[in-house]
Design a protein around this motif. Structure first.
Motif, mmCIF file in Angstrom:
data_model
loop_
_atom_site.group_PDB
_atom_site.id
_atom_site.type_symbol
_atom_site.label_atom_id
_atom_site.label_comp_id
_atom_site.label_asym_id
_atom_site.label_seq_id
_atom_site.Cartn_x
_atom_site.Cartn_y
_atom_site.Cartn_z
ATOM 1 N N TYR A 244 0.841 -1.209 0.000
ATOM 2 C CA TYR A 244 0.000 0.000 0.000
ATOM 3 C C TYR A 244 0.873 1.254 0.000
ATOM 4 O O TYR A 244 0.626 2.205 -0.754
ATOM 5 C CB TYR A 244 -0.917 -0.004 1.217
ATOM 6 C CG TYR A 244 -1.695 1.290 1.393
ATOM 7 C CD1 TYR A 244 -2.821 1.543 0.623
ATOM 8 C CD2 TYR A 244 -1.293 2.250 2.324
ATOM 9 C CE1 TYR A 244 -3.535 2.734 0.766
ATOM 10 C CE2 TYR A 244 -1.992 3.434 2.471
ATOM 11 C CZ TYR A 244 -3.106 3.672 1.687
ATOM 12 O OH TYR A 244 -3.801 4.848 1.828
ATOM 13 N N THR B 19 -4.174 7.207 -5.217
ATOM 14 C CA THR B 19 -4.335 6.226 -4.144
ATOM 15 C C THR B 19 -5.263 6.743 -3.055
ATOM 16 O O THR B 19 -6.130 6.012 -2.545
ATOM 17 C CB THR B 19 -2.969 5.876 -3.527
ATOM 18 O OG1 THR B 19 -2.097 5.394 -4.546
ATOM 19 C CG2 THR B 19 -3.116 4.811 -2.448
ATOM 20 N N LYS B 20 -5.113 8.007 -2.697
ATOM 21 C CA LYS B 20 -5.975 8.586 -1.658
ATOM 22 C C LYS B 20 -7.408 8.712 -2.149
ATOM 23 O O LYS B 20 -8.355 8.548 -1.368
ATOM 24 C CB LYS B 20 -5.414 9.940 -1.222
ATOM 25 C CG LYS B 20 -4.110 9.823 -0.444
ATOM 26 C CD LYS B 20 -3.528 11.178 -0.112
ATOM 27 C CE LYS B 20 -2.182 11.028 0.595
ATOM 28 N NZ LYS B 20 -1.544 12.329 0.912
ATOM 29 N N THR C 262 -8.771 5.225 -1.931
ATOM 30 C CA THR C 262 -8.926 4.884 -0.511
ATOM 31 C C THR C 262 -10.180 5.507 0.064
ATOM 32 O O THR C 262 -10.996 4.844 0.726
ATOM 33 C CB THR C 262 -7.701 5.350 0.292
ATOM 34 O OG1 THR C 262 -6.525 4.705 -0.192
ATOM 35 C CG2 THR C 262 -7.879 5.040 1.777
ATOM 36 N N SER C 263 -10.362 6.797 -0.175
ATOM 37 C CA SER C 263 -11.523 7.495 0.365
ATOM 38 C C SER C 263 -12.813 6.963 -0.256
ATOM 39 O O SER C 263 -13.818 6.802 0.440
ATOM 40 C CB SER C 263 -11.395 8.996 0.095
ATOM 41 O OG SER C 263 -12.286 9.733 0.894
ATOM 42 N N THR D 189 -13.358 3.958 -1.362
ATOM 43 C CA THR D 189 -13.610 2.635 -0.777
ATOM 44 C C THR D 189 -14.185 2.749 0.629
ATOM 45 O O THR D 189 -15.176 2.087 0.979
ATOM 46 C CB THR D 189 -12.300 1.824 -0.720
ATOM 47 O OG1 THR D 189 -11.762 1.696 -2.045
ATOM 48 C CG2 THR D 189 -12.545 0.434 -0.140
ATOM 49 N N ASN E 123 -0.407 9.366 5.556
ATOM 50 C CA ASN E 123 -1.402 8.427 6.092
ATOM 51 C C ASN E 123 -2.554 9.116 6.816
ATOM 52 O O ASN E 123 -3.416 8.442 7.377
ATOM 53 C CB ASN E 123 -0.736 7.442 7.048
ATOM 54 C CG ASN E 123 0.302 6.567 6.377
ATOM 55 O OD1 ASN E 123 1.417 6.416 6.866
ATOM 56 N ND2 ASN E 123 -0.041 6.002 5.234
ATOM 57 N N LEU F 110 -6.121 8.233 5.441
ATOM 58 C CA LEU F 110 -6.525 6.879 5.811
ATOM 59 C C LEU F 110 -6.987 6.833 7.257
ATOM 60 O O LEU F 110 -8.017 6.224 7.583
ATOM 61 C CB LEU F 110 -5.359 5.912 5.596
ATOM 62 C CG LEU F 110 -5.604 4.451 5.973
ATOM 63 C CD1 LEU F 110 -6.729 3.862 5.141
ATOM 64 C CD2 LEU F 110 -4.322 3.631 5.790
#
Length: 264
Positions: A84, A95-96, A99-100, A102, A233, A236
């Motif tokens: 990750y 990626t962010k 992530t958000s 999801t 991070n 997340l």
């Protein structure tokens, strides 16, 4: 975020509440969709219990992070985390955003199930709206915000001492929080094809209540966000706390509602 419940969670737009919002009128839109706002209040004991549970879970998450840093962990977990972080380093914005998206989708599904909705009856369009809001809104904008915050305090003002976490939290709550709240209302409204007049009405009616509601949780969470969590991070961490908050409040509010019906 829920007419008869889910009080608090927001500050950034979480995947809505535990009830169907699509067929509700303008006056009920905010109560159903926005996690920090409700014209109703539920039992004080329920609310206080929710806050206590959130505090305990935040503490447990913090202790877990410390344990992972101090003690060796399973190689599979290390591999997943390393993978990750590798992707995050190569493509931070994308990626962010994913992530958000999801986390928002998961949070919406969980909040609906907490209300008793079967998985087969989940409102998929509401989940999709939450996913899109996280993908094009919360993820990318949070990436920009956390980097901007770090730039201002570290590179421009050179406030790097331990106490700098406090002005960072204040700035977050006074600027980013209200901005994202209203952006969320705008995104959801546009996806629901609401009129601009309706969206503007919702923005005006929720700005102050959402700020007040957010102050019950996020200043404490952000002491960890800005004090302990690495910048890459932070999104997340915040998204994970949001899921926990939604689930707890949905559960407690549902219990309070059932208790009221029983007493009646």
């Amino acid at each position: 975020m829920k007419k008869a419940s889910l009080k608090g969670l927001l500050n950034f737009l979480f995947p809505s509440g535990a009830k169907e919002c699509d067929d509700m009128g303008e006056e009920n839109f905010v109560d159903c969709h926005i996690p920090g706002y409700s014209k109703r209040t539920y039992d004080k004991k329920t609310r206080h219990l929710g806050f206590k549970l959130v505090s305990v879970i935040i503490l447990l998450l913090f202790l877990l992070a410390v344990v992972v840093q101090v003690f060796p962990v399973n190689e599979d977990i290390n591999f997943v985390w390393a993978s990750y972080m590798e992707v995050l380093t190569a493509s931070p914005l994308q990626t962010k955003a994913i992530t958000s998206a999801t986390v928002y989708a998961i949070g919406d599904v969980v909040s609906q199930q907490t209300k008793g909705t079967k998985i087969s009856d989940i409102n998929r369009m509401r989940v999709v709206r939450s996913l899109i809001a996280g993908l094009i809104g919360h993820g990318p904008l949070s990436h920009v915000w956390y980097n901007f915050n770090e730039l201002v305090f570290n590179d421009i003002m050179h406030w790097t001492a331990w106490w700098s976490v406090f002005p960072k939290v204040v700035l977050d709550q006074c600027t980013w929080g209200p901005f994202w709240n209203n952006t969320y209302i705008l995104l959801i409204g546009l996806m629901k094809r609401d009129s601009l007049a309706t969206i503007w009405s919702n923005v005006k009616r929720t700005t102050i209540p959402l700020i007040v509601s957010g102050l019950k949780l996020w200043p404490f969470v952000h002491l960890i966000t800005y004090g302990l969590i690495p910048i890459e991070n932070r999104l997340l961490w915040v998204d994970l706390v949001e899921i926990v908050w939604v689930v707890i409040l949905a559960t407690q509010a549902a219990g309070a509602s059932e208790g009221k019906k029983a007493s009646d």
